[in-house]
Scaffold this motif. Structure first.
Motif, PDB file in Angstrom:
ATOM      1  N   LYS A 184       0.817  -1.213   0.000  1.00 40.47           N
ATOM      2  CA  LYS A 184       0.000   0.000   0.000  1.00 40.47           C
ATOM      3  C   LYS A 184       0.849   1.261   0.000  1.00 40.47           C
ATOM      4  O   LYS A 184       0.367   2.352  -0.273  1.00 40.47           O
ATOM      5  N   ARG A 185       2.134   1.104   0.356  1.00 41.06           N
ATOM      6  CA  ARG A 185       3.076   2.224   0.427  1.00 41.06           C
ATOM      7  C   ARG A 185       2.600   3.298   1.403  1.00 41.06           C
ATOM      8  O   ARG A 185       2.618   4.497   1.116  1.00 41.06           O
ATOM      9  N   GLU A 186       2.198   2.831   2.577  1.00 40.64           N
ATOM     10  CA  GLU A 186       1.750   3.747   3.629  1.00 40.64           C
ATOM     11  C   GLU A 186       1.793   3.013   4.964  1.00 40.64           C
ATOM     12  O   GLU A 186       2.036   1.806   5.029  1.00 40.64           O
ATOM     13  N   TRP A 187       1.575   3.770   6.049  1.00 35.84           N
ATOM     14  CA  TRP A 187       1.442   3.155   7.366  1.00 35.84           C
ATOM     15  C   TRP A 187       0.364   2.070   7.306  1.00 35.84           C
ATOM     16  O   TRP A 187      -0.649   2.230   6.614  1.00 35.84           O
ATOM     17  N   ASP A 188       0.554   0.989   8.041  1.00 34.54           N
ATOM     18  CA  ASP A 188      -0.416  -0.097   8.027  1.00 34.54           C
ATOM     19  C   ASP A 188      -1.462   0.112   9.123  1.00 34.54           C
ATOM     20  O   ASP A 188      -1.201  -0.115  10.304  1.00 34.54           O
TER      21      ASP A 188
END
Length: 209
Positions: A184-188
């Motif tokens: 997702k290329r973001e914080w999970d």
């Protein structure tokens, strides 16, 4: 001459390395070196942030004294460890050191999300000192600093904040946390929800360079 400064800090020492291009060659010069180390506060190993900030500034002053003013400054440290800031931008306590971690932290976290699932979300191997485990331990403890936190910054970002006032999470440090999803290329957010971590404390991710 255009100078660029790298501040490299490890668990036992730090150094300021100045770099520049001269006749098409990269030149480097060590401008400053200092000692670092964990200290015990109330039975917990922590990093002395005031000491680190003062030493980073001392290295900058050494560059100025030598007449070699850097155009950019980059700070590098070990991964996973972080500091918590309140809504006014004040450090709530000295950052806990990764050597506080124990295997029990993993076992407790896996009750909320098992390791195969964590790995599928992050691609990060299992280490008891991973940031996700560290934060969940504080959640289990009912830690007052975590309750009051408005922002979490990894160690190099924390030191950068005290120089610039910028609150961002540098990408390569973020990926060490077991809280970043590379797909997702973001914080999970799924891990944050499973561990009961406040999403508001995680700042925007800043790409290197």
């Amino acid at each position: 001459m255009h100078y660029f400064l790298a501040v490299d800090i490890g668990a036992s020492s730090g150094r300021h390395i100045l770099g520049w291009l001269e006749d098409g060659m990269l030149k480097q010069l060590e401008m400053y070196r200092f000692e670092n180390g964990m200290k015990n506060e109330n039975g917990s190993l922590v990093w002395d942030t005031e000491h680190l900030v003062s030493e980073v500034k001392a290295g900058l002053k050494a560059c100025k004294a030598a007449g070699k003013i850097p155009e950019t400054v980059a700070i590098d440290t070990w991964g996973v460890d972080y500091g918590l800031l309140d809504k006014n931008g004040h450090l709530l306590s000295n950052p806990r050191a990764y050597r506080n971690a124990v295997e029990e932290d993993c076992a407790e976290a896996w009750k909320m999300m098992d390791f195969p699932t964590l790995f599928s979300h992050t691609g990060i191997g299992n280490e008891s000192f991973n940031t996700a485990y560290q934060l969940y331990r504080r959640k289990r403890e009912g830690d007052a600093a975590l309750e009051a936190a408005d922002t979490m910054l990894f160690m190099p970002d924390l030191l950068g904040y005290f120089l610039t006032g910028e609150k961002k999470s540098e990408y390569t440090e973020t990926t060490t946390s077991m809280l970043y999803n590379p797909i997702k290329r973001e914080w999970d957010r799924d891990i944050m929800e499973a561990f009961g971590l406040p999403e508001k404390i995680f700042p925007p991710i800043d790409m290197p360079g």
